[in-house]
Design a protein around this motif. Structure first.
Motif, PDB file in Angstrom:
ATOM      1  N   HIS A 125       2.809  15.054 -11.505  1.00 30.27           N
ATOM      2  CA  HIS A 125       4.206  15.493 -11.612  1.00 30.27           C
ATOM      3  C   HIS A 125       5.006  15.203 -12.975  1.00 30.27           C
ATOM      4  O   HIS A 125       5.942  15.955 -13.295  1.00 30.27           O
ATOM      5  N   ALA A 126       4.472  14.294 -13.821  1.00 31.60           N
ATOM      6  CA  ALA A 126       4.845  14.083 -15.056  1.00 31.60           C
ATOM      7  C   ALA A 126       4.544  15.251 -15.796  1.00 31.60           C
ATOM      8  O   ALA A 126       5.733  15.755 -16.544  1.00 31.60           O
ATOM      9  N   ALA A 184       0.898  -1.195   0.088  1.00 25.90           N
ATOM     10  CA  ALA A 184       0.003  -0.021   0.069  1.00 25.90           C
ATOM     11  C   ALA A 184       0.862   1.128   0.038  1.00 25.90           C
ATOM     12  O   ALA A 184       0.407   2.380  -0.638  1.00 25.90           O
ATOM     13  N   ALA A 185       1.967   1.262   0.711  1.00 23.57           N
ATOM     14  CA  ALA A 185       2.894   2.321   0.538  1.00 23.57           C
ATOM     15  C   ALA A 185       3.573   2.781  -0.610  1.00 23.57           C
ATOM     16  O   ALA A 185       3.439   3.836  -1.030  1.00 23.57           O
ATOM     17  N   VAL A 186       3.855   1.617  -1.276  1.00 23.24           N
ATOM     18  CA  VAL A 186       4.612   1.891  -2.414  1.00 23.24           C
ATOM     19  C   VAL A 186       3.453   2.253  -3.596  1.00 23.24           C
ATOM     20  O   VAL A 186       3.695   3.249  -4.616  1.00 23.24           O
ATOM     21  N   ILE A 187       2.325   1.730  -3.683  1.00 21.54           N
ATOM     22  CA  ILE A 187       1.350   1.750  -4.555  1.00 21.54           C
ATOM     23  C   ILE A 187       0.745   3.289  -4.326  1.00 21.54           C
ATOM     24  O   ILE A 187       0.583   4.151  -5.280  1.00 21.54           O
ATOM     25  N   GLY A 188       0.603   3.871  -3.164  1.00 16.32           N
ATOM     26  CA  GLY A 188       0.092   4.831  -2.487  1.00 16.32           C
ATOM     27  C   GLY A 188       1.163   6.139  -3.198  1.00 16.32           C
ATOM     28  O   GLY A 188       0.647   7.161  -3.656  1.00 16.32           O
ATOM     29  N   HIS A 189       2.508   5.699  -3.160  1.00 15.59           N
ATOM     30  CA  HIS A 189       3.296   6.727  -3.321  1.00 15.59           C
ATOM     31  C   HIS A 189       3.288   7.055  -5.015  1.00 15.59           C
ATOM     32  O   HIS A 189       3.325   8.198  -5.336  1.00 15.59           O
ATOM     33  N   GLU A 190       3.222   6.022  -5.685  1.00 10.45           N
ATOM     34  CA  GLU A 190       3.021   5.996  -7.172  1.00 10.45           C
ATOM     35  C   GLU A 190       1.808   6.756  -7.627  1.00 10.45           C
ATOM     36  O   GLU A 190       1.856   7.471  -8.468  1.00 10.45           O
ATOM     37  N   MET A 191       0.699   6.308  -6.970  1.00  8.92           N
ATOM     38  CA  MET A 191      -0.522   6.979  -7.114  1.00  8.92           C
ATOM     39  C   MET A 191      -0.543   8.612  -6.810  1.00  8.92           C
ATOM     40  O   MET A 191      -1.105   9.398  -7.809  1.00  8.92           O
ATOM     41  N   ALA A 192       0.384   8.969  -5.790  1.00 10.03           N
ATOM     42  CA  ALA A 192       0.448  10.427  -5.383  1.00 10.03           C
ATOM     43  C   ALA A 192       1.224  10.947  -6.717  1.00 10.03           C
ATOM     44  O   ALA A 192       0.858  12.234  -7.054  1.00 10.03           O
ATOM     45  N   HIS A 193       2.119  10.639  -7.434  1.00  9.48           N
ATOM     46  CA  HIS A 193       2.844  11.100  -8.665  1.00  9.48           C
ATOM     47  C   HIS A 193       1.605  11.555  -9.469  1.00  9.48           C
ATOM     48  O   HIS A 193       1.964  12.475 -10.534  1.00  9.48           O
ATOM     49  N   ALA A 194       0.565  10.325  -9.657  1.00  9.20           N
ATOM     50  CA  ALA A 194      -0.290  10.983 -10.886  1.00  9.20           C
ATOM     51  C   ALA A 194      -1.307  12.042 -10.302  1.00  9.20           C
ATOM     52  O   ALA A 194      -1.724  12.915 -11.072  1.00  9.20           O
ATOM     53  N   LEU A 195      -1.497  11.887  -9.044  1.00  9.76           N
ATOM     54  CA  LEU A 195      -2.493  12.992  -8.520  1.00  9.76           C
ATOM     55  C   LEU A 195      -1.944  14.289  -8.569  1.00  9.76           C
ATOM     56  O   LEU A 195      -2.867  15.156  -8.849  1.00  9.76           O
ATOM     57  N   ARG A 196      -0.666  14.352  -8.134  1.00 12.52           N
ATOM     58  CA  ARG A 196      -0.243  15.599  -8.140  1.00 12.52           C
ATOM     59  C   ARG A 196       0.498  16.218  -9.533  1.00 12.52           C
ATOM     60  O   ARG A 196       0.993  17.026  -9.929  1.00 12.52           O
TER      61      ARG A 196
END
Length: 276
Positions: A157-158, A143-155
């Protein structure tokens, strides 16, 4: 004289970048701040439509390649586990972006020894079996790593990085043309940009994703403290760490310190939402 010239060029570069930012960028607030208070406004020069279109093409090609190799969603039990975790996290995304609940989310598991996971713009998630198996990751750690990656999409960042590079590339080309400098000097200006702006912004993105990730996990009922053990395991697998100044990630010590503070900040959310 050479030092003064370089200082003058770098100063001119910043002036041009600033001017371009003011004339070609829009300031956006991609997410709500949440308990972790990620409230930085972002400058965007590339449209979300362009990023989404490019991401969709890249994602379709990548998934097709993995399917042709027989490495896509091979183990049904792993796929069910990862999707169950991701779905609980997705349900919490409105805390940061209300419209994200309606994104066309997809979650896949790719059979590969690579210790990796990613979430493309718009919610296309992949977790590699190497991450699950090499780290012996618990549900809380996944959950920690998936949540981290989801956060990049929410923000987005790309999109932000693409915007920075577009503005910087235009600024550097203009400055090189105006000053008549050669390829070596132009490359020097590119390095100056990466060292003074580019890489620090990447580290900022990672820190934001860490903080949003722990809140998503806590809201979904996963122990946010697992993010600390996750990155400790990541460090053991990675071995040596690159020099912080040239790294796009925070140093291990900085990351552990920050995660300790923010995982404690969201503990009340975890206590409220964890499954008995």
């Amino acid at each position: 004289m050479q030092i003064r010239l370089r200082q003058s060029l770098v100063k001119s570069l910043f002036i041009i970048l600033t001017g371009l930012s003011l004339t070609s960028c829009e300031t956006v607030q991609t997410t709500q701040s949440g308990v972790v208070s990620v409230d930085r406004k972002q400058m965007m020069a590339v449209s979300s439509q362009d990023i989404d279109a490019a991401s969709s093409q890249t994602y379709a090609k990548l998934i097709a390649e993995e399917r042709s190799k027989g490495t896509l969603n091979r183990d049904s039990s792993q796929v069910s586990r990862v999707r169950a975790i991701a779905n609980r996290l997705i349900a919490q995304t409105p805390a940061f972006r209300p419209e994200a609940r309606n994104w066309d989310w997809e979650v896949n598991v790719i059979t590969s020894p690579e210790v990796n996971a990613w979430c493309m713009p718009g919610g296309k998630i992949a977790v590699y079996t190497g991450l699950i198996q090499s780290l012996q990751a618990s549900d809380d750690e996944l959950a920690a790593v998936i949540g981290h990656e989801m956060a990049h999409a929410l923000r987005e960042h790309a999109r932000e990085r693409a915007s920075e590079q577009a503005v910087a590339g235009a600024g550097i080309s203009i400055l090189a043309a105006v000053t008549g400098v050669g390829d070596v000097a132009q490359k020097g200006m590119e390095y100056a940009y990466m060292g003074l702006l580019g890489l620090p912004n990447s580290r900022r993105h990672e820190t934001e994703a860490d903080r949003i990730g722990v809140e998503l996990a806590a809201r979904a009922g996963y122990d946010p403290r697992a993010t600390i053990t996750l990155w400790q395991k990541m460090g053991q697998v990675a071995g040596g760490e690159p020099i912080k100044f040239l790294s796009t990630h925070p140093s291990r010590e900085d990351r552990m310190s920050d995660l300790t503070v923010y995982s404690q900040r969201v503990m009340p959310l975890y206590e409220q939402n964890r499954r008995k």
